[in-house]
Design a protein around this motif. Structure first.
Motif, PDB file in Angstrom:
ATOM      1  N   TYR A  68      40.729  45.900  38.301  1.00 18.33           N
ATOM      2  CA  TYR A  68      40.868  44.630  37.590  1.00 18.33           C
ATOM      3  C   TYR A  68      41.976  44.761  36.549  1.00 18.33           C
ATOM      4  O   TYR A  68      42.546  45.836  36.351  1.00 18.33           O
ATOM      5  CB  TYR A  68      39.534  44.240  36.943  1.00 18.33           C
ATOM      6  N   ASP A  69      42.265  43.651  35.863  1.00 16.65           N
ATOM      7  CA  ASP A  69      43.427  43.594  34.971  1.00 16.65           C
ATOM      8  C   ASP A  69      43.386  44.602  33.827  1.00 16.65           C
ATOM      9  O   ASP A  69      44.423  44.981  33.293  1.00 16.65           O
ATOM     10  CB  ASP A  69      43.563  42.189  34.388  1.00 16.65           C
ATOM     11  N   ASP A 260      54.739  35.563  36.606  1.00 13.17           N
ATOM     12  CA  ASP A 260      53.530  35.022  36.009  1.00 13.17           C
ATOM     13  C   ASP A 260      53.364  33.549  36.367  1.00 13.17           C
ATOM     14  O   ASP A 260      52.271  33.091  36.734  1.00 13.17           O
ATOM     15  CB  ASP A 260      53.613  35.194  34.486  1.00 13.17           C
ATOM     16  N   GLY A 263      52.395  33.032  40.081  1.00 13.80           N
ATOM     17  CA  GLY A 263      51.035  33.436  40.429  1.00 13.80           C
ATOM     18  C   GLY A 263      49.948  32.551  39.844  1.00 13.80           C
ATOM     19  O   GLY A 263      48.853  32.457  40.410  1.00 13.80           O
ATOM     20  N   ASN A 264      50.242  31.888  38.716  1.00 11.18           N
ATOM     21  CA  ASN A 264      49.176  31.189  38.002  1.00 11.18           C
ATOM     22  C   ASN A 264      49.275  29.674  38.013  1.00 11.18           C
ATOM     23  O   ASN A 264      48.335  28.999  37.592  1.00 11.18           O
ATOM     24  CB  ASN A 264      49.135  31.674  36.544  1.00 11.18           C
ATOM     25  N   SER A 271      44.003  22.229  42.879  1.00  4.27           N
ATOM     26  CA  SER A 271      43.337  23.531  42.844  1.00  4.27           C
ATOM     27  C   SER A 271      41.966  23.450  42.187  1.00  4.27           C
ATOM     28  O   SER A 271      41.068  24.232  42.503  1.00  4.27           O
ATOM     29  CB  SER A 271      44.206  24.552  42.102  1.00  4.27           C
ATOM     30  N   SER A 332      46.482  27.670  39.259  1.00  9.25           N
ATOM     31  CA  SER A 332      46.402  27.890  40.707  1.00  9.25           C
ATOM     32  C   SER A 332      45.004  28.290  41.152  1.00  9.25           C
ATOM     33  O   SER A 332      44.104  28.523  40.340  1.00  9.25           O
ATOM     34  CB  SER A 332      47.395  28.980  41.109  1.00  9.25           C
ATOM     35  N   GLU A 334      44.200  31.037  42.170  1.00 10.44           N
ATOM     36  CA  GLU A 334      43.934  32.389  41.662  1.00 10.44           C
ATOM     37  C   GLU A 334      42.934  32.335  40.511  1.00 10.44           C
ATOM     38  O   GLU A 334      42.131  33.235  40.317  1.00 10.44           O
ATOM     39  CB  GLU A 334      45.243  33.025  41.181  1.00 10.44           C
ATOM     40  N   VAL A 335      42.975  31.248  39.754  1.00 11.50           N
ATOM     41  CA  VAL A 335      42.059  31.062  38.631  1.00 11.50           C
ATOM     42  C   VAL A 335      40.809  30.302  39.067  1.00 11.50           C
ATOM     43  O   VAL A 335      39.685  30.723  38.777  1.00 11.50           O
ATOM     44  CB  VAL A 335      42.758  30.297  37.493  1.00 11.50           C
ATOM     45  N   ASN A 337      39.467  29.702  42.094  1.00 11.97           N
ATOM     46  CA  ASN A 337      38.640  30.192  43.206  1.00 11.97           C
ATOM     47  C   ASN A 337      37.857  31.449  42.868  1.00 11.97           C
ATOM     48  O   ASN A 337      37.016  31.887  43.645  1.00 11.97           O
ATOM     49  CB  ASN A 337      39.514  30.470  44.437  1.00 11.97           C
ATOM     50  N   ASN A 338      38.153  32.036  41.725  1.00 17.76           N
ATOM     51  CA  ASN A 338      37.500  33.288  41.335  1.00 17.76           C
ATOM     52  C   ASN A 338      36.576  33.073  40.148  1.00 17.76           C
ATOM     53  O   ASN A 338      36.784  32.164  39.338  1.00 17.76           O
ATOM     54  CB  ASN A 338      38.548  34.355  41.005  1.00 17.76           C
ATOM     55  N   SER A 340      35.984  34.301  36.984  1.00 11.70           N
ATOM     56  CA  SER A 340      36.480  35.125  35.876  1.00 11.70           C
ATOM     57  C   SER A 340      36.019  34.569  34.536  1.00 11.70           C
ATOM     58  O   SER A 340      36.644  34.806  33.509  1.00 11.70           O
ATOM     59  CB  SER A 340      38.013  35.192  35.917  1.00 11.70           C
TER      60      SER A 340
END
Length: 385
Positions: A68-69, A260, A263-264, A271, A332, A334-335, A337-338, A340
């Motif tokens: 992870y990050d 960045d 990707g975001n 989305s 996106s 990426e944020v 669908n997960n 977090s």
């Protein structure tokens, strides 16, 4: 009566800070001792995809998979002056990691140059950060009826339970942002600008507030109205962000921010709906928690939106909220669908809560729902990575 209210307002930052500090201390201690089985470095979730076990320091725990990050912040904290893509057995997954340098730099400073202390200092810095968020939140809510409740609501944001539990930068960036906002409201423009610059070098989304201030100043200029705002409050963070991008362009040979953004950012609103549908497909515990968190965020966004015309709310806070809302619905998959814990939307949370609280609400039940959401959200993190 006025004296009692003033005394309560003065105590509020200390009450909020102590409450949040104790809560996170217990949470992080349990997560370290039980979940991580005593190895605090496992909180960074160093995976096999971006790390070579043979080159990793022996004291660092490695998990299977992508990790992870937090692994990238740990890598930078081991040596924040080495901005290369490969070091200490860890490979950064993008140049944009280097632009988020303040949190790992602070961890490196607290570690006093001792590499093996870094896994501890990453946690210590974030523990201090959520404590500061609570204190500054109460200070910014000083004229409300229950400023301590506001501070606890901000510092106890469920997104920060994910961030502190995985060595991520959101709490540190937010703490600096709130300090900058407080300094600005106290008419310390240059100091506020410097702190805003640090917050933006912790996470680039923190530029939202300086951008809001800049827009207000520019509009006043266009309308030929004299602005009392010192433009250095937004010029300093802007120059700081540009300077770092130029430095990284020189060191890495690429524009760090571009990766960045790719990707975001996604198609606005699209989305969001895709993410909601994705989480509705399987109603397991993780997805139910995600949906509950979304409901709480939407509640406070609605409360903030309903009070945008309130004269007690500063204009810059309203503009920053509008900008962050626009950014949030443009994030996106990426944020969205997960799961977090909506850590990427923490500025929307901070500004929404502050707008709601400073509009002098007469009912405080939303705060209790926020607390409940955090307690429910933190439960899985007490068991799983």
């Amino acid at each position: 009566m006025h004296t009692a209210t003033t005394s309560s307002s003065q105590r509020a930052p200390r009450v909020a800070a102590l409450t949040v500090f104790v809560g996170y201390l217990l949470y992080l201690s349990e997560r370290t001792i039980v979940v991580s089985k005593g190895n605090i470095s496992s909180l960074a979730l160093i995976g096999t995809t971006f790390a070579n076990r043979k080159q990793l320091p022996a004291y660092l725990y490695q998990h299977r998979g992508n990790g992870y990050d937090g692994q990238f912040f740990l890598r930078l904290a081991l040596d924040p002056f080495d901005l290369g893509m490969h070091a200490f057995g860890i490979t950064l997954n993008g140049a944009f990691r280097d632009q988020r340098i303040v949190y790992p730099f602070l961890a490196w400073v607290v570690a006093l140059g001792h590499d093996h202390w870094v896994p501890y200092t990453l946690v210590i810095v974030n523990l201090a950060a959520v404590t500061v968020i609570a204190a500054m939140g109460a200070k910014l809510a000083r004229d409300t009826e229950h400023p301590a409740m506001v501070g606890i609501l901000l510092g106890g944001y469920f997104g920060y339970t994910m961030s502190t539990g995985r060595d991520l930068a959101e709490p540190t960036a937010a703490a600096l942002l709130l300090i900058g906002m407080y300094l600005f409201e106290q008419d310390h423009a240059v100091l506020a600008g410097l702190v805003f610059a640090l917050s933006a070098l912790a996470l680039e989304t923190e530029l939202i507030v300086p951008i809001a201030l800049g827009l207000i100043w520019i509009i006043a200029l266009i309308r030929r109205r004299r602005s009392v705002m010192n433009p250095l409050v937004f010029i300093i963070p802007g120059l700081g962000a540009i300077a770092l991008q130029l430095l990284l362009r020189e060191v890495l040979g690429r524009v760090a921010l571009s990766g960045d953004l790719r990707g975001n950012l996604g198609i606005p609103i699209y989305s969001v709906f895709v993410g909601i549908i994705h989480h509705l497909n399987t109603l397991d515990v993780t997805n139910l928690i995600w949906l509950g968190q979304l409901v709480i965020i939407v509640l406070f966004v609605v409360l903030a939106g309903a009070n945008l015309t309130n004269r007690h709310v500063p204009l810059y806070l309203k503009v920053a909220w509008i900008l962050m809302l626009a950014l949030t619905i443009s994030l996106s998959g990426e944020v969205w669908n997960n799961s977090s814990y909506f850590r990427a939307t923490d500025i929307l949370w901070l500004t929404s809560v502050l707008i709601w609280s400073r509009s002098e609400p007469n009912r405080w039940w939303p705060a209790y729902l926020g607390y409940l959401a955090t307690l429910v959200s933190v439960t899985p993190l007490l068991v799983f990575f």
